[in-house]
Every structure is written in C-alpha cells, then in structure tokens.
Design an enzyme around this catalytic site. Structure first.
Site, PDB file in Angstrom:
ATOM      1  N   TRP A 159       0.880  -1.164   0.000  1.00 41.28           N
ATOM      2  CA  TRP A 159       0.000   0.000   0.000  1.00 41.28           C
ATOM      3  C   TRP A 159       0.921   1.219   0.000  1.00 41.28           C
ATOM      4  O   TRP A 159       1.758   1.382   0.888  1.00 41.28           O
ATOM      5  CB  TRP A 159      -0.845  -0.037   1.267  1.00 41.28           C
ATOM      6  CG  TRP A 159      -1.811   1.081   1.436  1.00 41.28           C
ATOM      7  CD1 TRP A 159      -2.767   1.487   0.553  1.00 41.28           C
ATOM      8  CD2 TRP A 159      -1.934   1.921   2.595  1.00 41.28           C
ATOM      9  NE1 TRP A 159      -3.477   2.524   1.091  1.00 41.28           N
ATOM     10  CE2 TRP A 159      -2.989   2.813   2.337  1.00 41.28           C
ATOM     11  CE3 TRP A 159      -1.275   2.001   3.812  1.00 41.28           C
ATOM     12  CZ2 TRP A 159      -3.388   3.776   3.256  1.00 41.28           C
ATOM     13  CZ3 TRP A 159      -1.665   2.945   4.722  1.00 41.28           C
ATOM     14  CH2 TRP A 159      -2.715   3.827   4.447  1.00 41.28           C
ATOM     15  N   ASP A 240      -0.498  -3.985  10.298  1.00 44.80           N
ATOM     16  CA  ASP A 240      -1.537  -3.102   9.783  1.00 44.80           C
ATOM     17  C   ASP A 240      -2.759  -3.975   9.516  1.00 44.80           C
ATOM     18  O   ASP A 240      -2.683  -4.927   8.731  1.00 44.80           O
ATOM     19  CB  ASP A 240      -1.054  -2.417   8.493  1.00 44.80           C
ATOM     20  CG  ASP A 240      -2.036  -1.342   8.025  1.00 44.80           C
ATOM     21  OD1 ASP A 240      -3.113  -1.209   8.643  1.00 44.80           O
ATOM     22  OD2 ASP A 240      -1.727  -0.648   7.043  1.00 44.80           O
ATOM     23  N   LYS A 276     -13.271  -0.153   6.405  1.00 43.22           N
ATOM     24  CA  LYS A 276     -13.873  -1.202   5.557  1.00 43.22           C
ATOM     25  C   LYS A 276     -14.885  -2.036   6.349  1.00 43.22           C
ATOM     26  O   LYS A 276     -15.977  -2.298   5.872  1.00 43.22           O
ATOM     27  CB  LYS A 276     -12.812  -2.156   5.003  1.00 43.22           C
ATOM     28  CG  LYS A 276     -11.475  -1.553   4.688  1.00 43.22           C
ATOM     29  CD  LYS A 276     -11.427  -0.840   3.361  1.00 43.22           C
ATOM     30  CE  LYS A 276     -10.099  -0.124   3.279  1.00 43.22           C
ATOM     31  NZ  LYS A 276      -9.842   0.583   2.085  1.00 43.22           N
TER      32      LYS A 276
HETATM   33  C1  LMR Z   1      -6.942   1.536  -0.916  1.00 44.50           C
HETATM   34  O1  LMR Z   1      -5.858   0.958  -0.779  1.00 44.50           O
HETATM   35  O2  LMR Z   1      -7.490   1.687  -2.021  1.00 44.50           O
HETATM   36  C2  LMR Z   1      -7.674   2.057   0.290  1.00 44.50           C
HETATM   37  O3  LMR Z   1      -7.104   1.514   1.444  1.00 44.50           O
HETATM   38  C3  LMR Z   1      -7.763   3.526   0.283  1.00 44.50           C
HETATM   39  C4  LMR Z   1      -6.475   4.171   0.661  1.00 44.50           C
HETATM   40  O4  LMR Z   1      -6.455   4.863   1.667  1.00 44.50           O
HETATM   41  O5  LMR Z   1      -5.474   4.010  -0.042  1.00 44.50           O
END
Ligand code: LMR
Length: 431
Positions: A159, A240, A276
């Site tokens: 991420w 996380d 979520k």
């Molecule tokens: C995502 O990865 O699309 C979501 O968790 C939104 C974000 O904050 O990046």
C-alpha cells in the site's frame, strides 16, 4: 544636468523599481515542485469525470453493493439511530486517547477476549484517524523512542501510503519481497531471507490479513516461521489490520496472525481501521493497539502518544468511534455486525468466482486460480502498466498501474464486460 545623465538616472530608477517589484512578486515558495497526484484517489476523480456508461472503478478499495452503490451497514444505521435519539449526547471533547469504552473494545476485538496481554493489563489502545492515522501515530512514536534500528521494512508491492508515512516519520524505508510474479503467490523464501539479512531490530510492517495490494496472505505455518526469524533477529512487528472480518468474514480468523505473535511474547503495535469493516470510510475511525512487556511499559508508551496526539489533533473525532463503540459493546448489535461482515465478504468472494470462471471460459492466456485463492478486497491480477493503460483508454476501466483490482467494483452486471476487456489486453497488449 545633461540630458544623457538624466535619462541614465531615470533608467536606474526604473530598473531599481522593477527589481523591487520582482522581489515582491516572487514567492518564497517558488522552488516548491508540483507533486504527482495520489495514485489511488486520482483514479477515483478520473473515473467520476468519465461520462461513458460502461465505466468501471476497480481502483480505490471501497465496498460497493451489487448495484455499485456505497453501502451503509444496517447495523451502522441502527447505531446511528441510537445516537440520534440519545438526548444526553453532547459535542464535548473526547479524551485525548479516545473514549476508553471504544479503545478497550477495539483492543479486545483484535487481540481476542482471552488474550494473555489483556489479562496481564499490558495492552492499551489509542483512537486514531483511521488506519492511516494509526500507522502514523505508531511511526512517530517509534521514530522518537525506538532505539534498536532506524530501518523499517514494507512489503513489495505494498500500500503506497506505508512508504510515505514511515519515511515522513524519519525511518529509512526498505522493502521486503512479497509477491512472486511467476506463481502469482507469496514469495515466502524471499521474504524470510530479507528478514534474516535486515539489520537486527528492524521495524517490519506486516499486513495482518488480506494483504494490500496482492490479496495474498501467509498461511499459519508460514506465520510461525516468520515469527521465528523475527524473534531471532529482534525485529519489531508493526501489524496493519485494515480488513478484520471483511477479509474472510470471520473476525477471529482475520486476527489469527496478530494473536499468534502476542502468544509468542512479542511487543508489537497494531494499526486498526474501521473504514472497511464498518463502512466508515469518511469518518476516519481507527485505533492503535499497543502490546508491551508490562503494564507499566504499555502505560508509559500511551502517555507519550497522548502528548504527540495532543500536539497533532488534540482530541480524536467522536462520531465514527461512537458508532463502533455502540456496536462492539452490545451483544445483539455485535452479532448483527458479524452478519453484515459475512454479507460483504461473500459478495466479494462471489465476484472472485465470477471473474475466474469468465476468464477461464474465454480461455484467457495464463492461470487465473489466484483470482479465487487471494483474499479480501483486492486481487493482484498480474496485469502490467501498458495493459492497465489500454483498459482505461479503450474500456473506461480504472485500476492502479500495478494491476490491483478492487473486487468490490465488480458486479453481476459488469463482470462479463470486465473479463472480456481483460481478455483483450492479455492477448493483444505486449508488456
Ligand atoms: C486503498 O488501498 O485503495 C484504500 O485503502 C484507500 C487508501 O487509503 O489508499
């Protein structure tokens, strides 16, 4: 004065005037470069601006109904009504670390009621600005008080926000291998070897479940080996957890890795998001769970985090935390929440099966079993940036360049179109 010297004088005055003007009109921020827009939220903006009726947004990880509408969980509506009808409700400040009934319930949710860390009073929580804030709060604390190493490791891919959060907090951010493009699964050996080679005491950001962006999680057996290596190297686990209950539909199963690490005796942090699993995206509701070796250590950490929190946000926002507090502390609502979670995770699973079967029917080149093997909001398709580009330009399908698909953007009405578009780019766009 001769005419030539007076015109020279006027020229000098003009030049000096212009220099002053220039000086005052030039910004002191002239050197600030324009940053690239956020990869995920920019896609949403592009999608919204697209007028094609066939458009699909599989970019941002936000749950949608089969009608592709945002979903307010029925249990959240009930909690909302309870709040609305509470005549004693006011808008006073919350405590700096959040309301204890919320933070205690959040800690219990992730660690489990019978957690040894809770029994021994060495687990505490602090309310944060969703999961991002929990990562940030933990990172800022560690950058000040964690002295074993300045290295932190995030997965590759990950991420994208993890890199920004930890580097802005002052960490040297490295990556550990996670995705094996050939098997379209976990690069377990690569991950372990990196952990062995990393400087002792590094901070490791681990996705508790439903890894973002791949949807690939280690098995419990693999978590045991990860814990072995981390313990022998003295690494610090920072979990996380953005998808508890949303990933598998089972709150305990999605927390199993965290609970296992606690049983093994690690001190650790867990960033929890209620975006979520409660659908509270915009309410920015989260918690940082802290497990220390002793009650005193846990309380001391909390006290320092309160100082930082006071300086940054003063007190956390109330609304989302009140909703979660009501649901987690009421047996009937809690049971109903679990049903809501099953409903959402089942729809995602159905979409995984629908996509895989369409791609297999079309005989799209490659293996597509990973579509159903992966878990949670995202599927890492293996599509490459040039294919993603064509999907956007030709088919009005929006996904991140790394080929991550938010399964919630698919529905019974668009999955055929989506599969045919993927089939086209896999066959016809060279990478
Ligand atoms: C995502 O990865 O699309 C979501 O968790 C939104 C974000 O904050 O990046």
């Amino acid at each position: 004065m001769s005419s030539s010297s007076s015109s020279q004088q006027r020229l000098n005055q003009l030049t000096s005037h212009l220099t002053t003007m220039e000086g005052s009109s030039a910004s002191i921020f002239q050197q600030v470069p324009k940053a690239a827009p956020d990869a995920i939220f920019h896609l949403t903006a592009q999608y919204k601006a697209d007028t094609d009726p066939k458009k699909i947004n599989v970019g941002v990880g936000a749950y949608r109904t089969d009608e592709l509408k945002p979903y307010v969980l029925p249990v959240v509506k009930k909690a909302d009504a309870i709040l609305f009808n509470n005549k004693d409700l006011d808008h006073e400040y919350q405590p700096i670390a959040g309301t204890p009934s919320f933070t205690n319930a959040a800690v219990k949710l992730i660690l489990g009621e019978d957690s040894v860390a809770i029994r021994e009073h060495r687990a505490v929580g602090v309310q944060t600005i969703s999961g991002t804030g929990a990562n940030h709060t933990g990172a800022v604390f560690l950058s000040q008080y964690y002295k074993k190493s300045n290295h932190c490791y995030i997965s590759n891919p990950t991420w994208a926000n993890h890199r920004n959060i930890f580097s802005m907090a002052g960490f040297q951010v490295n990556t550990y291998p996670y995705w094996n493009d050939k098997t379209r699964g976990l690069d377990f050996e690569g991950m372990l070897q990196c952990m062995r080679d990393a400087p002792d005491g590094s901070v490791y950001i681990l996705h508790a479940c439903a890894h973002n962006p791949t949807g690939v999680d280690p098995t419990m057996e693999q978590w045991r080996e990860i814990a072995d290596v981390m313990q022998s190297k003295g690494h610090f686990p920072f979990f996380d957890c953005a998808y508890q209950g949303f990933a598998s539909g089972d709150l305990d199963r999605d927390a199993a890795a965290v609970r296992y690490f606690v049983e093994r005796g690690f001190e650790l942090f867990v960033a929890q998001s209620f975006a979520k699993n409660f659908g509270l995206y915009g309410e920015r509701t989260g918690n940082l769970t802290i497990v220390g070796k002793s009650p005193q250590v846990a309380q001391h950490i909390l006290s320092q985090i309160e100082i930082a929190q006071r300086a940054e946000i003063s007190n956390p926002p109330a609304y989302g935390a009140r909703i979660v507090d009501i649901v987690l502390n009421d047996a009937a609502l809690y049971a109903e929440w679990k049903e809501n979670l099953k409903y959402m995770s089942n729809r995602i699973k159905e979409m995984r099966h629908a996509l895989r079967s369409r791609l297999e029917e079309l005989q799209t080149p490659g293996q597509w079993n990973h579509t159903t093997d992966q878990i949670g909001m995202f599927s890492f398709t293996g599509l490459k940036a040039p294919q993603v580009k064509v999907l956007k330009e030709k088919y009005h399908i929006y996904m991140t360049d790394n080929g991550r698909v938010s399964m919630a953007g698919l529905s019974t009405t668009n999955v055929d179109y989506f599969a045919r578009a993927v089939d086209d780019v896999v066959r016809n766009v060279s990478v």
